[in-house]
Motif scaffolding. Structure first.
Motif, short mmCIF file in Angstrom:
data_model
loop_
_atom_site.label_atom_id
_atom_site.label_comp_id
_atom_site.label_asym_id
_atom_site.label_seq_id
_atom_site.Cartn_x
_atom_site.Cartn_y
_atom_site.Cartn_z
N LYS A 198 -6.35 -8.03 6.97
CA LYS A 198 -6.85 -9.29 6.41
C LYS A 198 -7.88 -9.09 5.31
N GLY A 199 -8.42 -7.91 5.18
CA GLY A 199 -9.42 -7.64 4.17
C GLY A 199 -8.80 -7.14 2.88
N SER A 200 -9.67 -6.65 1.98
CA SER A 200 -9.21 -6.18 0.67
C SER A 200 -9.28 -4.67 0.53
N ILE A 201 -9.58 -3.98 1.64
CA ILE A 201 -9.69 -2.52 1.58
C ILE A 201 -8.38 -1.90 1.08
N MET A 202 -7.27 -2.33 1.64
CA MET A 202 -5.99 -1.72 1.26
C MET A 202 -5.60 -2.08 -0.17
N THR A 203 -6.06 -3.21 -0.67
CA THR A 203 -5.81 -3.56 -2.06
C THR A 203 -6.46 -2.52 -2.97
N PHE A 204 -7.71 -2.14 -2.61
CA PHE A 204 -8.40 -1.12 -3.39
C PHE A 204 -7.75 0.24 -3.21
N VAL A 205 -7.38 0.58 -1.97
CA VAL A 205 -6.73 1.85 -1.69
C VAL A 205 -5.46 1.98 -2.53
N ASN A 206 -4.66 0.93 -2.57
CA ASN A 206 -3.42 0.96 -3.33
C ASN A 206 -3.69 1.05 -4.83
N SER A 207 -4.74 0.36 -5.29
CA SER A 207 -5.08 0.37 -6.71
C SER A 207 -5.52 1.76 -7.16
N VAL A 208 -6.49 2.32 -6.45
CA VAL A 208 -6.99 3.66 -6.81
C VAL A 208 -5.91 4.71 -6.58
N GLY A 209 -5.21 4.58 -5.47
CA GLY A 209 -4.14 5.54 -5.18
C GLY A 209 -3.10 5.56 -6.28
N GLY A 210 -2.73 4.37 -6.78
CA GLY A 210 -1.75 4.31 -7.86
C GLY A 210 -2.25 4.98 -9.12
N SER A 211 -3.52 4.75 -9.46
CA SER A 211 -4.10 5.36 -10.67
C SER A 211 -4.14 6.88 -10.56
N LEU A 212 -4.51 7.39 -9.39
CA LEU A 212 -4.60 8.84 -9.20
C LEU A 212 -3.21 9.48 -9.19
N VAL A 213 -2.27 8.82 -8.54
CA VAL A 213 -0.90 9.36 -8.48
C VAL A 213 -0.29 9.38 -9.88
N GLU A 214 -0.58 8.35 -10.69
CA GLU A 214 -0.06 8.31 -12.06
C GLU A 214 -0.54 9.51 -12.87
N ARG A 215 -1.67 10.08 -12.48
CA ARG A 215 -2.20 11.26 -13.16
C ARG A 215 -1.61 12.56 -12.60
N GLY A 216 -0.68 12.41 -11.68
CA GLY A 216 -0.04 13.58 -11.11
C GLY A 216 -0.81 14.22 -9.98
N LEU A 217 -1.81 13.51 -9.43
CA LEU A 217 -2.64 14.05 -8.36
C LEU A 217 -2.06 13.71 -7.00
N ARG A 218 -2.24 14.62 -6.07
CA ARG A 218 -1.80 14.40 -4.68
C ARG A 218 -3.01 13.90 -3.89
N VAL A 219 -2.88 12.69 -3.34
CA VAL A 219 -4.02 12.00 -2.74
C VAL A 219 -3.91 11.99 -1.22
N ASN A 220 -5.04 12.32 -0.59
CA ASN A 220 -5.13 12.30 0.88
C ASN A 220 -6.11 11.20 1.28
N PHE A 221 -5.60 10.11 1.88
CA PHE A 221 -6.45 9.03 2.36
C PHE A 221 -6.81 9.30 3.82
N VAL A 222 -8.11 9.30 4.10
CA VAL A 222 -8.59 9.57 5.45
C VAL A 222 -9.28 8.32 5.99
N PHE A 223 -8.77 7.80 7.10
CA PHE A 223 -9.30 6.58 7.69
C PHE A 223 -10.16 6.90 8.89
N ASN A 224 -10.96 5.92 9.28
CA ASN A 224 -11.99 6.14 10.30
C ASN A 224 -11.43 6.21 11.71
N SER A 225 -10.25 5.64 11.93
CA SER A 225 -9.69 5.62 13.28
C SER A 225 -8.18 5.70 13.23
#
Length: 229
Positions: free
Chosen positions: A41-68
């Motif tokens: 219900k929050g906007s955390i995943m909106t940001f995760v998807n936004s930043v993740g997309g930008s980093l992936v577009e640069r050819g970077l492999r991204v590791n998202f680590v969540f708290n639980s």
């Protein structure tokens, strides 16, 4: 909200481009409070998807680590379809910042109840040395300089002077540069409202606006500083 997300994403990329590999993003918005608003219900995943997309577009492999485990499971259902096969989703303390990863994003790391294990988990991820098979000095240096991004961290050191109103942060937080900070309600009075903004590479800024009914003016910049207020 879209403007803030766009600003934050650009600030993170600008910091990485300048060689800053310990980056922090802090948004004091209800939609980004993982303690109060469920991931779906929050906007955390909106940001995760936004930043993740930008980093992936640069050819970077991204590791998202969540708290639980629960947050990571929910994130797998909410990550953008075009990113599902291009990013890794792990749990703090269970998954590693693997040799195959280029960037690690810790999503809302927190230690509610002053759980020291969470602090240790973040430290272990930050200071993990390169694998023994990596013998080149340059490769070992680059391995330890892989970017780590903290998104809305809520980490509190076990300290005698730490209180709910004035928390003491873990020492390793001093290694991180704030790429983006937004508190739209930094100060609220009967007649005015103040917001604090930091968007790398700009300085810290204080913006104010009148909340008097007849006022039609928007925010105005009051001051800029090199250090956080």
């Amino acid at each position: 909200m879209e403007d803030a997300l766009g600003q934050a994403g650009r600030a993170v990329l600008a910091a990485l481009d300048d060689g800053i590999y310990r980056v922090k993003v802090q948004m004091s918005l209800a939609e980004f409070d993982a303690k109060e608003v469920p991931m779906a219900k929050g906007s955390i995943m909106t940001f995760v998807n936004s930043v993740g997309g930008s980093l992936v577009e640069r050819g970077l492999r991204v590791n998202f680590v969540f708290n639980s485990v629960a947050d990571a499971s929910e994130a797998k259902n909410l990550v953008r379809e075009d990113l599902q096969d291009r990013v890794t989703i792990n749990v703090l303390g269970l998954g590693a910042f693997g040799e195959e990863d280029d960037v690690c994003v810790l999503v809302c790391p927190s230690n509610h109840g002053k759980d020291l294990r969470r602090i240790e988990d973040v430290e272990r991820l930050m200071y993990a040395g390169p694998p023994r098979t990596m013998t080149s000095r340059k490769q070992r240096r680059l391995f330890q300089q892989r970017p780590i991004i903290l998104l809305n961290p809520s980490l509190e050191a076990i300290h005698q002077h730490s209180t709910p109103a004035s928390k003491v942060q873990p020492m390793f937080m001093s290694d991180f540069t704030t790429a983006y900070f937004l508190d739209p309600l930094a100060m609220v009075s009967r007649s005015s409202q103040a917001a604090i903004l930091k968007s790398y590479p700009s300085q810290w800024q204080l913006w104010m606006r009148s909340t008097v009914a007849e006022s039609t003016g928007g925010y105005r910049l009051v001051w800029e500083r090199t250090t956080a207020p």
